[in-house]
Design a protein around this motif. Structure first.
Motif, PDB file in Angstrom:
ATOM      1  N   ALA A 342       0.852  -1.199   0.000  1.00 23.87           N
ATOM      2  CA  ALA A 342       0.000   0.000   0.000  1.00 23.87           C
ATOM      3  C   ALA A 342       0.879   1.237   0.000  1.00 23.87           C
ATOM      4  O   ALA A 342       1.912   1.289   0.671  1.00 23.87           O
ATOM      5  CB  ALA A 342      -0.921   0.008   1.212  1.00 23.87           C
ATOM      6  N   GLY A 343       0.434   2.248  -0.762  1.00 19.70           N
ATOM      7  CA  GLY A 343       1.174   3.501  -0.853  1.00 19.70           C
ATOM      8  C   GLY A 343       1.869   3.630  -2.195  1.00 19.70           C
ATOM      9  O   GLY A 343       2.184   2.628  -2.848  1.00 19.70           O
ATOM     10  N   THR A 344       2.106   4.876  -2.588  1.00 21.75           N
ATOM     11  CA  THR A 344       2.759   5.142  -3.874  1.00 21.75           C
ATOM     12  C   THR A 344       4.265   5.268  -3.753  1.00 21.75           C
ATOM     13  O   THR A 344       4.968   5.277  -4.756  1.00 21.75           O
ATOM     14  CB  THR A 344       2.220   6.445  -4.492  1.00 21.75           C
ATOM     15  N   GLY A 345       4.752   5.411  -2.529  1.00 24.15           N
ATOM     16  CA  GLY A 345       6.177   5.652  -2.340  1.00 24.15           C
ATOM     17  C   GLY A 345       6.511   7.129  -2.293  1.00 24.15           C
ATOM     18  O   GLY A 345       7.665   7.505  -2.113  1.00 24.15           O
ATOM     19  N   THR A 346       5.486   7.956  -2.440  1.00 26.78           N
ATOM     20  CA  THR A 346       5.649   9.411  -2.375  1.00 26.78           C
ATOM     21  C   THR A 346       4.899   9.937  -1.165  1.00 26.78           C
ATOM     22  O   THR A 346       3.759   9.538  -0.908  1.00 26.78           O
ATOM     23  CB  THR A 346       5.099  10.079  -3.644  1.00 26.78           C
ATOM     24  N   SER A 347       5.532  10.833  -0.430  1.00 24.67           N
ATOM     25  CA  SER A 347       4.892  11.416   0.741  1.00 24.67           C
ATOM     26  C   SER A 347       3.660  12.213   0.339  1.00 24.67           C
ATOM     27  O   SER A 347       3.692  13.004  -0.605  1.00 24.67           O
ATOM     28  CB  SER A 347       5.881  12.328   1.479  1.00 24.67           C
ATOM     29  N   GLY A 348       2.565  11.995   1.058  1.00 21.51           N
ATOM     30  CA  GLY A 348       1.344  12.736   0.764  1.00 21.51           C
ATOM     31  C   GLY A 348       0.192  12.185   1.581  1.00 21.51           C
ATOM     32  O   GLY A 348       0.378  11.352   2.467  1.00 21.51           O
ATOM     33  N   PHE A 349      -0.997  12.664   1.272  1.00 21.78           N
ATOM     34  CA  PHE A 349      -2.195  12.149   1.929  1.00 21.78           C
ATOM     35  C   PHE A 349      -3.291  11.959   0.902  1.00 21.78           C
ATOM     36  O   PHE A 349      -3.840  12.919   0.357  1.00 21.78           O
ATOM     37  CB  PHE A 349      -2.694  13.083   3.029  1.00 21.78           C
ATOM     38  N   ILE A 350      -3.573  10.689   0.609  1.00 24.10           N
ATOM     39  CA  ILE A 350      -4.673  10.342  -0.284  1.00 24.10           C
ATOM     40  C   ILE A 350      -5.328   9.078   0.242  1.00 24.10           C
ATOM     41  O   ILE A 350      -4.654   8.091   0.517  1.00 24.10           O
ATOM     42  CB  ILE A 350      -4.190  10.091  -1.733  1.00 24.10           C
ATOM     43  N   GLN A 358      -1.760   7.425  -0.335  1.00 26.08           N
ATOM     44  CA  GLN A 358      -0.468   7.968   0.078  1.00 26.08           C
ATOM     45  C   GLN A 358      -0.397   8.116   1.584  1.00 26.08           C
ATOM     46  O   GLN A 358      -1.397   8.420   2.247  1.00 26.08           O
ATOM     47  CB  GLN A 358      -0.210   9.324  -0.593  1.00 26.08           C
ATOM     48  N   PHE A 359       0.821   7.901   2.122  1.00 25.44           N
ATOM     49  CA  PHE A 359       1.119   8.051   3.537  1.00 25.44           C
ATOM     50  C   PHE A 359       2.252   9.054   3.689  1.00 25.44           C
ATOM     51  O   PHE A 359       2.912   9.419   2.714  1.00 25.44           O
ATOM     52  CB  PHE A 359       1.546   6.704   4.137  1.00 25.44           C
ATOM     53  N   ASN A 360       2.470   9.466   4.930  1.00 24.60           N
ATOM     54  CA  ASN A 360       3.569  10.390   5.222  1.00 24.60           C
ATOM     55  C   ASN A 360       4.295   9.890   6.474  1.00 24.60           C
ATOM     56  O   ASN A 360       3.805  10.036   7.577  1.00 24.60           O
ATOM     57  CB  ASN A 360       3.022  11.814   5.444  1.00 24.60           C
ATOM     58  N   SER A 361       5.434   9.242   6.251  1.00 22.63           N
ATOM     59  CA  SER A 361       6.258   8.710   7.345  1.00 22.63           C
ATOM     60  C   SER A 361       5.457   7.841   8.299  1.00 22.63           C
ATOM     61  O   SER A 361       5.437   8.085   9.510  1.00 22.63           O
ATOM     62  CB  SER A 361       6.931   9.854   8.110  1.00 22.63           C
ATOM     63  N   SER A 378       2.153   8.679  10.889  1.00 20.76           N
ATOM     64  CA  SER A 378       2.727   9.670  11.806  1.00 20.76           C
ATOM     65  C   SER A 378       2.795  11.070  11.220  1.00 20.76           C
ATOM     66  O   SER A 378       2.343  12.041  11.834  1.00 20.76           O
ATOM     67  CB  SER A 378       4.118   9.218  12.247  1.00 20.76           C
ATOM     68  N   GLY A 379       3.395  11.211  10.035  1.00 18.38           N
ATOM     69  CA  GLY A 379       3.580  12.529   9.454  1.00 18.38           C
ATOM     70  C   GLY A 379       2.302  13.212   9.045  1.00 18.38           C
ATOM     71  O   GLY A 379       2.252  14.436   8.940  1.00 18.38           O
ATOM     72  N   ASN A 380       1.250  12.423   8.819  1.00 22.62           N
ATOM     73  CA  ASN A 380      -0.064  12.994   8.499  1.00 22.62           C
ATOM     74  C   ASN A 380      -0.913  13.201   9.742  1.00 22.62           C
ATOM     75  O   ASN A 380      -2.036  13.703   9.642  1.00 22.62           O
ATOM     76  CB  ASN A 380      -0.823  12.090   7.520  1.00 22.62           C
ATOM     77  N   HIS A 381      -0.412  12.764  10.908  1.00 24.20           N
ATOM     78  CA  HIS A 381      -1.136  12.928  12.183  1.00 24.20           C
ATOM     79  C   HIS A 381      -2.538  12.318  12.085  1.00 24.20           C
ATOM     80  O   HIS A 381      -3.523  12.879  12.566  1.00 24.20           O
ATOM     81  CB  HIS A 381      -1.220  14.404  12.577  1.00 24.20           C
ATOM     82  N   ARG A 382      -2.575  11.138  11.468  1.00 24.54           N
ATOM     83  CA  ARG A 382      -3.844  10.460  11.249  1.00 24.54           C
ATOM     84  C   ARG A 382      -3.709   8.968  11.554  1.00 24.54           C
ATOM     85  O   ARG A 382      -2.617   8.406  11.496  1.00 24.54           O
ATOM     86  CB  ARG A 382      -4.312  10.617   9.800  1.00 24.54           C
ATOM     87  N   ILE A 383      -4.851   8.340  11.808  1.00 19.91           N
ATOM     88  CA  ILE A 383      -4.928   6.892  11.918  1.00 19.91           C
ATOM     89  C   ILE A 383      -5.677   6.397  10.692  1.00 19.91           C
ATOM     90  O   ILE A 383      -6.799   6.822  10.418  1.00 19.91           O
ATOM     91  CB  ILE A 383      -5.650   6.449  13.211  1.00 19.91           C
ATOM     92  N   ARG A 384      -5.037   5.497   9.959  1.00 19.46           N
ATOM     93  CA  ARG A 384      -5.607   5.007   8.709  1.00 19.46           C
ATOM     94  C   ARG A 384      -6.024   3.542   8.862  1.00 19.46           C
ATOM     95  O   ARG A 384      -5.502   2.815   9.720  1.00 19.46           O
ATOM     96  CB  ARG A 384      -4.584   5.117   7.562  1.00 19.46           C
ATOM     97  N   LYS A 385      -6.925   3.112   8.018  1.00 19.51           N
ATOM     98  CA  LYS A 385      -7.352   1.714   8.004  1.00 19.51           C
ATOM     99  C   LYS A 385      -7.231   1.190   6.581  1.00 19.51           C
ATOM    100  O   LYS A 385      -7.646   1.839   5.623  1.00 19.51           O
ATOM    101  CB  LYS A 385      -8.794   1.565   8.481  1.00 19.51           C
ATOM    102  N   ILE A 386      -6.653  -0.016   6.472  1.00 21.18           N
ATOM    103  CA  ILE A 386      -6.608  -0.717   5.195  1.00 21.18           C
ATOM    104  C   ILE A 386      -7.583  -1.872   5.281  1.00 21.18           C
ATOM    105  O   ILE A 386      -7.457  -2.742   6.137  1.00 21.18           O
ATOM    106  CB  ILE A 386      -5.191  -1.256   4.893  1.00 21.18           C
ATOM    107  N   ILE A 387      -8.575  -1.855   4.408  1.00 18.31           N
ATOM    108  CA  ILE A 387      -9.564  -2.935   4.391  1.00 18.31           C
ATOM    109  C   ILE A 387      -9.839  -3.298   2.940  1.00 18.31           C
ATOM    110  O   ILE A 387     -10.195  -2.440   2.133  1.00 18.31           O
ATOM    111  CB  ILE A 387     -10.855  -2.536   5.141  1.00 18.31           C
ATOM    112  N   GLY A 388      -9.605  -4.564   2.618  1.00 23.11           N
ATOM    113  CA  GLY A 388      -9.737  -4.978   1.231  1.00 23.11           C
ATOM    114  C   GLY A 388      -8.733  -4.255   0.361  1.00 23.11           C
ATOM    115  O   GLY A 388      -7.532  -4.251   0.644  1.00 23.11           O
ATOM    116  N   ASN A 389      -9.232  -3.599  -0.657  1.00 21.48           N
ATOM    117  CA  ASN A 389      -8.373  -2.877  -1.595  1.00 21.48           C
ATOM    118  C   ASN A 389      -8.358  -1.378  -1.333  1.00 21.48           C
ATOM    119  O   ASN A 389      -7.897  -0.600  -2.167  1.00 21.48           O
ATOM    120  CB  ASN A 389      -8.855  -3.135  -3.039  1.00 21.48           C
ATOM    121  N   ALA A 390      -8.844  -0.956  -0.177  1.00 20.27           N
ATOM    122  CA  ALA A 390      -9.008   0.477   0.063  1.00 20.27           C
ATOM    123  C   ALA A 390      -8.288   0.933   1.324  1.00 20.27           C
ATOM    124  O   ALA A 390      -8.195   0.210   2.311  1.00 20.27           O
ATOM    125  CB  ALA A 390     -10.490   0.817   0.175  1.00 20.27           C
ATOM    126  N   VAL A 391      -7.785   2.158   1.265  1.00 18.25           N
ATOM    127  CA  VAL A 391      -7.184   2.836   2.409  1.00 18.25           C
ATOM    128  C   VAL A 391      -8.079   4.005   2.783  1.00 18.25           C
ATOM    129  O   VAL A 391      -8.422   4.835   1.930  1.00 18.25           O
ATOM    130  CB  VAL A 391      -5.769   3.351   2.092  1.00 18.25           C
TER     131      VAL A 391
END
Length: 443
Positions: A342-350, A358-361, A378-391
């Motif tokens: 999961a993730g594009t390898g580029t810092s961001g938030f999507i 996208q994640f940030n650190s 951490s860098g986005n100051h968020r808690i994310r969930k990965i479920i199935g094919n979606a973030v």
């Protein structure tokens, strides 16, 4: 003029000028049919008959029922209202858009996918349950310090690692205070081991010393294994609180071996496999290591990773790894091949699919209640969930702060690790807020 045989017979004395005027009057009085003739397919000859001119003028190809006006500039052309008659093919099919383009959920004739109607959810988004979470402070005043006590009096200094035993007791790496704490289900904090200052001492309880401990895990008999980051080794705390060095020499290196013969480079993540073996995110060496029950250290993966900081088995033989500096979640398959999960390898938030999100650190990853994954972004100051094919994002608005509320309105300040209990509650170390936060699902 007189009637005869059902036709108009002209008096021979009527002038040509009068005849022409009469014909124009007759034609102008006929009702106009405004139905547009269908477009002929290219290369197909029309089979429509020619309409004879009532005046004897040469006819033109017209659609049936359309009037043929004489080709004279002086002929008045009556204005016609916009046609409201149905198309030659009858009523429109319900699947036809107003422009005549057939909407399709698959592909257009050109092979390109057609756009979905406005407001329809993508397949990835439609499969994600809409569970909201209420965020609260579980333990810690939010003020940097070193204190035991209840949830509103205990203090931490940059807490990072978090684990949970079978009784739902939390184990916390209070990194800045160089100690390991337990946190009861009521939020009461007690020091398990560590004197509160950096060092390397094997002893019992608060007589022992650690140096910036990070990840930790608890086995089923109460032993706690700690990634003692700045001491470059793995420590073990027995159920009686006795601290020993389990693997690693205490000096920086990358050697496989048994016990103190092995070496690590700033290990930060640690997890337990079903077999009882340990997995270690050897961060400084960009490796994943394995330690068996006898303390024998081997290398699982030595290439393809960048700054692995967290590691967890998925229960199917695969290993999930967080690559902080490359903003990715890796997956190591059973054949030890490494791929981006999961993730594009580029810092961001999507929020999006696994390959577009996208994640940030990111730092921590934990298995959820229903086969999903919780990520401390951490860098986005968020808690994310990965479920199935979606973030998706379950808490945090991206701003640094400390706000206890619901979902995206909550604020964190560099969340580091997460664990999930059997009821789906998520516990997070909020590093720069010096506390533990709790996310309670609203079900």
């Amino acid at each position: 003029m007189r009637k005869g045989s059902g036709a108009l017979v002209m008096n021979k004395n009527v002038s040509r000028t009068g005849l022409l005027a009469l014909l124009i009057t007759i034609v102008a009085c006929q009702p106009a049919n405004t139905t547009k003739a269908p477009t002929k397919p290219t290369g197909v000859k029309s089979a429509q008959p020619k309409s004879p001119s009532p005046s004897g003028f040469a006819g033109t190809d017209v659609s049936p029922g359309a009037s043929a006006l004489p080709s004279t500039a002086a002929s008045p052309t009556p204005s016609t209202p916009a046609s409201t008659s149905p198309s030659p093919l009858g009523s429109k099919s319900p699947s036809t858009s107003p422009s005549g383009v057939v909407a399709s959920a698959s592909s257009s004739p050109s092979g390109q996918a057609t756009a979905q109607p406005s407001g329809s959810a993508s397949p990835a988004a439609s499969s994600v349950p809409t569970v909201t979470y209420t965020v609260s402070t579980f333990a810690g005043t939010g003020i940097e310090g070193n204190a035991e006590g209840g949830p509103s009096t205990a203090q931490f200094r940059r807490p990072t690692g978090l684990a949970m035993d079978q009784a739902n007791t939390l184990y916390l790496a209070d990194t800045g205070n160089h100690r390991i704490c337990t946190v009861s289900t009521a939020g009461v904090v007690t020091t398990l081991a560590g004197k509160g200052t950096a060092g390397f001492t094997n002893a019992t309880g608060t007589a022992a010393a650690f140096s910036s401990p990070a990840g930790l895990v608890v086995d089923n008999v109460g032993n706690v294994f700690v990634a003692d980051t700045d001491n470059h080794c793995i420590r073990r705390i027995s159920s009686q609180g006795v601290v020993t060095a389990f693997a690693g020499s205490g000096s920086l290196g990358s050697t496989d071996g048994t016990g103190a013969a092995a070496s690590f480079n700033a290990p930060r993540g640690i997890a337990l496999e079903a077999s009882g073996t340990l997995l270690v995110a050897d961060t400084g060496n960009n490796r994943i290591r394995r330690i068996n029950n006898s303390g024998v250290v081997s290398t699982v993966v030595s290439t393809g990773l960048n700054q692995p900081v967290s590691v967890i088995p998925d229960g199917s033989g695969n290993i999930m790894v967080v690559g902080q500096s490359v903003h990715l979640i890796y997956k190591i398959a059973t054949n030890n091949s490494v791929s981006s999960f999961a993730g594009t390898g580029t810092s961001g938030f999507i929020d999006g699919t696994l390959t577009s999100a996208q994640f940030n650190s990111p730092n921590g990853i934990a298995p959820g209640k229903n086969g999903d994954w919780i990520v401390a972004d951490s860098g986005n100051h968020r808690i994310r969930k990965i479920i199935g094919n979606a973030v998706t994002t379950i808490a945090g608005n991206g701003e640094q702060g400390r706000t206890d509320t619901t979902g995206a309105a909550a604020k964190f300040n560099f969340p580091r690790s997460a664990v999930v209990d059997v009821n789906g509650n998520v516990y997070v170390t909020d590093e720069n807020n010096h506390c533990i936060r709790k996310l309670t699902p609203n079900q």
